[in-house]
Design a protein around this motif. Structure first.
Motif, PDB file in Angstrom:
ATOM      1  N   PHE A   9      -7.476 -48.255  34.839  1.00 63.30           N
ATOM      2  CA  PHE A   9      -6.553 -47.400  34.100  1.00 63.30           C
ATOM      3  C   PHE A   9      -6.267 -48.034  32.739  1.00 63.30           C
ATOM      4  O   PHE A   9      -6.128 -49.249  32.620  1.00 63.30           O
ATOM      5  N   THR A  10      -6.151 -47.192  31.721  1.00 65.38           N
ATOM      6  CA  THR A  10      -5.775 -47.669  30.387  1.00 65.38           C
ATOM      7  C   THR A  10      -4.582 -46.845  29.898  1.00 65.38           C
ATOM      8  O   THR A  10      -3.444 -47.174  30.184  1.00 65.38           O
ATOM      9  N   ARG A  11      -4.858 -45.742  29.188  1.00 70.80           N
ATOM     10  CA  ARG A  11      -3.752 -44.847  28.825  1.00 70.80           C
ATOM     11  C   ARG A  11      -3.993 -43.482  29.480  1.00 70.80           C
ATOM     12  O   ARG A  11      -4.012 -42.445  28.841  1.00 70.80           O
ATOM     13  N   ASP A  12      -4.131 -43.561  30.792  1.00 68.84           N
ATOM     14  CA  ASP A  12      -4.359 -42.384  31.633  1.00 68.84           C
ATOM     15  C   ASP A  12      -3.575 -42.568  32.937  1.00 68.84           C
ATOM     16  O   ASP A  12      -4.135 -42.528  34.024  1.00 68.84           O
ATOM     17  N   LEU A  13      -2.269 -42.788  32.813  1.00 70.37           N
ATOM     18  CA  LEU A  13      -1.451 -43.264  33.925  1.00 70.37           C
ATOM     19  C   LEU A  13      -0.939 -42.100  34.769  1.00 70.37           C
ATOM     20  O   LEU A  13       0.246 -41.753  34.752  1.00 70.37           O
ATOM     21  N   ARG A  14      -1.849 -41.523  35.546  1.00 69.26           N
ATOM     22  CA  ARG A  14      -1.520 -40.370  36.389  1.00 69.26           C
ATOM     23  C   ARG A  14      -2.533 -40.300  37.529  1.00 69.26           C
ATOM     24  O   ARG A  14      -3.585 -40.962  37.490  1.00 69.26           O
ATOM     25  N   VAL A  15      -2.212 -39.458  38.510  1.00 68.73           N
ATOM     26  CA  VAL A  15      -3.166 -39.208  39.595  1.00 68.73           C
ATOM     27  C   VAL A  15      -3.708 -37.786  39.525  1.00 68.73           C
ATOM     28  O   VAL A  15      -4.765 -37.504  40.088  1.00 68.73           O
ATOM     29  N   ARG A  16      -3.013 -36.872  38.842  1.00 68.98           N
ATOM     30  CA  ARG A  16      -3.468 -35.483  38.721  1.00 68.98           C
ATOM     31  C   ARG A  16      -4.346 -35.317  37.482  1.00 68.98           C
ATOM     32  O   ARG A  16      -4.050 -35.884  36.439  1.00 68.98           O
ATOM     33  N   SER A 163     -12.534 -27.769  34.239  1.00 64.07           N
ATOM     34  CA  SER A 163     -11.441 -27.374  35.131  1.00 64.07           C
ATOM     35  C   SER A 163     -10.497 -28.546  35.367  1.00 64.07           C
ATOM     36  O   SER A 163     -10.929 -29.711  35.399  1.00 64.07           O
ATOM     37  N   VAL A 164      -9.224 -28.248  35.541  1.00 59.68           N
ATOM     38  CA  VAL A 164      -8.247 -29.275  35.896  1.00 59.68           C
ATOM     39  C   VAL A 164      -8.582 -29.806  37.291  1.00 59.68           C
ATOM     40  O   VAL A 164      -8.840 -29.042  38.224  1.00 59.68           O
ATOM     41  N   VAL A 165      -8.597 -31.128  37.434  1.00 62.31           N
ATOM     42  CA  VAL A 165      -8.986 -31.775  38.687  1.00 62.31           C
ATOM     43  C   VAL A 165      -7.745 -32.048  39.534  1.00 62.31           C
ATOM     44  O   VAL A 165      -6.744 -32.584  39.039  1.00 62.31           O
ATOM     45  N   ARG A 166      -7.816 -31.691  40.798  1.00 60.15           N
ATOM     46  CA  ARG A 166      -6.699 -31.951  41.706  1.00 60.15           C
ATOM     47  C   ARG A 166      -6.541 -33.445  41.952  1.00 60.15           C
ATOM     48  O   ARG A 166      -7.507 -34.212  41.887  1.00 60.15           O
ATOM     49  N   ALA A 167      -5.318 -33.850  42.274  1.00 53.47           N
ATOM     50  CA  ALA A 167      -5.075 -35.242  42.645  1.00 53.47           C
ATOM     51  C   ALA A 167      -5.736 -35.529  43.985  1.00 53.47           C
ATOM     52  O   ALA A 167      -5.778 -34.664  44.862  1.00 53.47           O
ATOM     53  N   PRO A 247      -3.749 -33.676  28.544  1.00 59.57           N
ATOM     54  CA  PRO A 247      -3.628 -32.579  27.578  1.00 59.57           C
ATOM     55  C   PRO A 247      -4.239 -31.289  28.103  1.00 59.57           C
ATOM     56  O   PRO A 247      -3.780 -30.198  27.776  1.00 59.57           O
ATOM     57  N   LEU A 248      -5.265 -31.405  28.951  1.00 54.48           N
ATOM     58  CA  LEU A 248      -5.871 -30.205  29.524  1.00 54.48           C
ATOM     59  C   LEU A 248      -4.894 -29.498  30.457  1.00 54.48           C
ATOM     60  O   LEU A 248      -4.818 -28.267  30.480  1.00 54.48           O
ATOM     61  N   THR A 249      -4.123 -30.266  31.219  1.00 55.51           N
ATOM     62  CA  THR A 249      -3.116 -29.665  32.095  1.00 55.51           C
ATOM     63  C   THR A 249      -2.108 -28.874  31.283  1.00 55.51           C
ATOM     64  O   THR A 249      -1.741 -27.747  31.634  1.00 55.51           O
ATOM     65  N   VAL A 250      -1.644 -29.455  30.180  1.00 59.45           N
ATOM     66  CA  VAL A 250      -0.654 -28.776  29.336  1.00 59.45           C
ATOM     67  C   VAL A 250      -1.262 -27.541  28.693  1.00 59.45           C
ATOM     68  O   VAL A 250      -0.656 -26.458  28.692  1.00 59.45           O
ATOM     69  N   ALA A 251      -2.463 -27.680  28.149  1.00 61.87           N
ATOM     70  CA  ALA A 251      -3.101 -26.559  27.468  1.00 61.87           C
ATOM     71  C   ALA A 251      -3.383 -25.413  28.433  1.00 61.87           C
ATOM     72  O   ALA A 251      -3.173 -24.233  28.107  1.00 61.87           O
ATOM     73  N   THR A 252      -3.854 -25.743  29.625  1.00 60.94           N
ATOM     74  CA  THR A 252      -4.152 -24.711  30.614  1.00 60.94           C
ATOM     75  C   THR A 252      -2.878 -24.019  31.081  1.00 60.94           C
ATOM     76  O   THR A 252      -2.845 -22.787  31.249  1.00 60.94           O
ATOM     77  N   ARG A 253      -1.825 -24.802  31.268  1.00 60.39           N
ATOM     78  CA  ARG A 253      -0.551 -24.238  31.732  1.00 60.39           C
ATOM     79  C   ARG A 253       0.077 -23.308  30.696  1.00 60.39           C
ATOM     80  O   ARG A 253       0.670 -22.274  31.045  1.00 60.39           O
ATOM     81  N   LEU A 254      -0.043 -23.641  29.411  1.00 61.70           N
ATOM     82  CA  LEU A 254       0.677 -22.905  28.368  1.00 61.70           C
ATOM     83  C   LEU A 254      -0.200 -21.931  27.594  1.00 61.70           C
ATOM     84  O   LEU A 254       0.310 -21.184  26.758  1.00 61.70           O
ATOM     85  N   ARG A 255      -1.489 -21.916  27.857  1.00 62.53           N
ATOM     86  CA  ARG A 255      -2.375 -20.997  27.146  1.00 62.53           C
ATOM     87  C   ARG A 255      -1.972 -19.553  27.462  1.00 62.53           C
ATOM     88  O   ARG A 255      -1.831 -19.179  28.620  1.00 62.53           O
ATOM     89  N   GLY A 256      -1.760 -18.771  26.419  1.00 60.58           N
ATOM     90  CA  GLY A 256      -1.359 -17.391  26.582  1.00 60.58           C
ATOM     91  C   GLY A 256       0.131 -17.167  26.508  1.00 60.58           C
ATOM     92  O   GLY A 256       0.587 -16.064  26.194  1.00 60.58           O
ATOM     93  N   SER A 257       0.928 -18.220  26.767  1.00 61.98           N
ATOM     94  CA  SER A 257       2.379 -18.072  26.705  1.00 61.98           C
ATOM     95  C   SER A 257       3.017 -18.909  25.608  1.00 61.98           C
ATOM     96  O   SER A 257       4.126 -18.622  25.173  1.00 61.98           O
ATOM     97  N   ALA A 258       2.314 -19.942  25.151  1.00 67.58           N
ATOM     98  CA  ALA A 258       2.851 -20.829  24.110  1.00 67.58           C
ATOM     99  C   ALA A 258       1.699 -21.292  23.231  1.00 67.58           C
ATOM    100  O   ALA A 258       1.349 -22.472  23.194  1.00 67.58           O
TER     101      ALA A 258
END
Length: 446
Positions: A9-16, A163-167, A247-258
């Motif tokens: 891990f470097t600057r990717d501190l997540r599991v999702r 595609s967004v990858v599941r945890a 950033p893909l999670t955010v973009a996918t979640r908000l695409r079309g609404s923000a």
């Protein structure tokens, strides 16, 4: 499936939506999540106590998420390449994987890791995840990188996103490994001063913030992100910098609404692909303009850093930075233009101060934005100057943002707060506020 993989891990501190972690869990019997505290980052030229504090919380949250899945986070200190190889040797791993990055520092680390893995007979896997679209995927018709945002935006919008990858449901860690202690506050801040109102770090906090913002957009329909006082931005930039949310999670979640937020994520990708092609972006002019920066502006620089220039909108932004380790993007443009275009100070001075305090201090975005506002970067109008008074009237019309961060002016009503030098003399005498550092009206305005 018996093979073992080390996930660095470097600057990717997540599991999702962590492609490297997901691949390791899918294709290996055992997985070793590893984070290495690198002294070159914690105590190097881009060190920041604010980012150190945020990092500590993010690591604690990541460890908890991994333990919930049966795994753990190994924490080591030293050189990431040496420690990754040491751990790989200890557990008999056949493979090391990590997220690819674009800065000169990260790419040197990847090259060193590649050589070390080759010498040790290990496979190295580099995966996407730092940006929405990988930095090298979008090219101009001539095959080069995009230097102007609008054509990049069109290509970025038309691109096919992964595609967004599941945890992973389970993370199987080899037995007998000592996980190591999480770093202490002193380890992370080196005794340096931190801002009093920092955001909480970690993937859990990032997801909660994203959920809250998505609900807010649904309920409100639209938000005024440019209104300084309303503070209707996502405030996700620190979490994006540390990879607590992809950033893909955010973009996918908000695409079309923000779409305004999605466009900002495109700007982030844009600067990452610029940095990938111009790794010296933090120190060298992207487009040299033969500009001569002033060499005797010491007092003016200190006044700017402290938020005591006498121009309220500038001072409010600089004080927000010191208080929160963050600054509204519109304010960043205003204070940057004031420093470089009106005080004539080298943009690198401003970028260094931002790197010291910003929790989201990111080489690509910070240097890219500073060069844009200084006229040495990707702005197609390099002589653009932002008039702080016009910016204040447009984006803080009632003066609420200024009053929030400059308490000396709290008793001044309405837009008069933006021009205290025009107040009656007896009123000005009662203010504990500096005289004007410089005429706030530039020759060229925007």
């Amino acid at each position: 499936m018996s093979r073992t993989t080390v996930v660095l891990f470097t600057r990717d501190l997540r599991v999702r939506d962590h492609p490297a972690l997901a691949d390791a869990c899918r294709n290996s019997g055992r997985v070793v999540p590893l984070f290495v505290l690198d002294e070159k980052i914690l105590r190097g030229p881009f060190a920041s106590p604010n980012r150190g504090m945020f990092l500590g919380e993010a690591l604690a949250d990541l460890r908890e998420s991994l333990r919930e899945r049966g795994g753990d986070l190994l924490v080591r200190a030293g050189d990431p390449v040496e420690e990754a190889l040491r751990v790989a040797c200890e557990v008999g791993a056949e493979r090391v994987v990590c997220s690819a990055d674009v800065t000169a520092f990260a790419r040197r680390r990847e090259r060193r890791l590649d050589r070390a893995c080759e010498e040790a007979g290990l496979e190295l896997g580099l995966f996407p995840g730092v940006t929405v679209v990988p930095a090298g995927d979008l090219r101009t018709g001539g095959g080069g990188h995009h230097q102007v945002f609008t054509p990049y935006w069109r290509a970025w919008e038309a691109a096919t996103w992964r595609s967004v990858v599941r945890a992973p449901e389970r993370v199987e860690v080899p037995t007998g490994l000592a996980p190591g202690s999480l770093p202490s506050r002193t380890d992370l801040t080196c005794g340096g001063e931190t801002s009093p109102n920092l955001p909480k770090g970690g993937e859990s906090a990032a997801r909660a913030r994203l959920d809250a913002y998505a609900r807010q957009r649904t309920d409100a329909g639209s938000l005024d992100r440019e209104n300084l006082a309303a503070d209707q931005t996502t405030r996700l930039s620190p979490y994006l910098h540390f990879g607590c949310v992809s950033p893909l999670t955010v973009a996918t979640r908000l695409r079309g609404s923000a779409e305004d937020v999605v466009r900002q994520l495109c700007w982030r990708d844009f600067y990452h692909q610029v940095t990938a092609c111009f790794p010296g972006i933090a120190r060298q002019d992207l487009r040299p303009r033969r500009r001569e920066w002033v060499s005797d502006a010491g007092d003016a620089i200190e006044a700017w850093r402290a938020g005591r220039t006498g121009v309220p909108i500038v001072d409010a932004g600089m004080r927000q930075l010191l208080a929160e380790g963050w600054m509204h993007n519109r304010a960043r443009l205003v204070v940057g233009s004031f420093l470089t275009k009106q005080l004539g100070v080298d943009w690198r001075v401003g970028a260094a101060h931002f790197f010291r305090w910003l929790v989201d201090g990111d080489v690509a975005n910070n240097a890219g934005n500073w060069q844009w506002v200084a006229g040495t970067g990707n702005d197609t109008r390099p002589n653009r100057v932002l008039n702080p008074l016009r910016q204040a009237a447009r984006f803080d019309p009632d003066g609420d943002y200024v009053r929030r961060y400059v308490p000396e002016l709290a008793g001044i009503d309405g837009a008069a707060v933006h021009e205290p030098w025009k107040l009656p003399e007896d009123v000005r005498r009662g203010l504990d506020y500096p005289e004007l550092l410089i005429d706030p009206v530039p020759r060229r305005t925007g």
